[in-house]
Scaffold this motif. Sequence first.
Motif: not given
Length: 193
Positions: A82-86, A162-168, A172-182, A189-193
Motif C-alpha cells: 500500500d505504498d502510495e495509499a493515502d 495517518k499524516n503524522f506528525p501533524l503537518e498536512s 489546511g490540506e488533509e486530516d490526521s488520525c491516530l489509532l491507539l490499541v490497548g 484521535i481524528h484531527i481535521s480542519c
Amino acid sequence: MTTRLALAPTPATPDASHASEYGIACVSTLLSEFFRINNTDAVTFEVTFGTHDIDLTVADPDAAFRAGWVGDEHWLIAEEGDDEADDVLWALDAASLKAALIESEQNLVAAARQTLLWEFDSTAPEIPGDELVSWLARDLLKRTVTETTGASRTPPLLAYAKNFPLESVLDGEEDSCLLLVGAHRTALIHISC
C-alpha cells in the motif's frame, strides 16, 4: 477581537467511571475552539473510544489485531504493497510514535504562533514547556492513553497513524488520525480542519 481563556479544575461528573472521557472531551473541545491555523480556520480534535475482543497476548499482536480489526472505509490499516495509499493508517513502533508525537507538538506550537503578531520582535521565541497548546495536546494524549490502556505510564500496545506528525492538517490540506490499541480498548484521535 480578544479571546480570554481561563483553565479550572474539571467539575465532578455524575458518573465517576466516565470522568476520564469527560476530561478528554473538555480538552478536545478547548483545542477545537481556540486552536487556529490562520485567522479563520480552526482545527477540530475528536476522540472516540471502542472495545475489541482480540487476544493480543500472542507472538505477533500486530498481525492478530489486523486480522480481527473491523474498521470502516475511512480507517483501514495499511497492508504490504500500500505504498502510495493515502487513506490508510500506517503502523508505528514505540520509537516512531514517540518521535511523531514530539514533532506534532512542535508543529502545533509553530502553527499557533503563525497566527500571532509579534509587535516588538520579528523572530518567534523558542517553544516554552508551558505553552498552552503544548500542554493541552500532551494532556489530551496522556488522558487518551490512560483511558485506552488503563495505566497512565503504560504505552499503547499498538499504534497506527495517518499524516503524522501533524503537518498536512496544520496546512489546511488533509486530516490526521491516530489509532491507539490497548489490551481491550481502542482510541481514535481524528484531527481535521
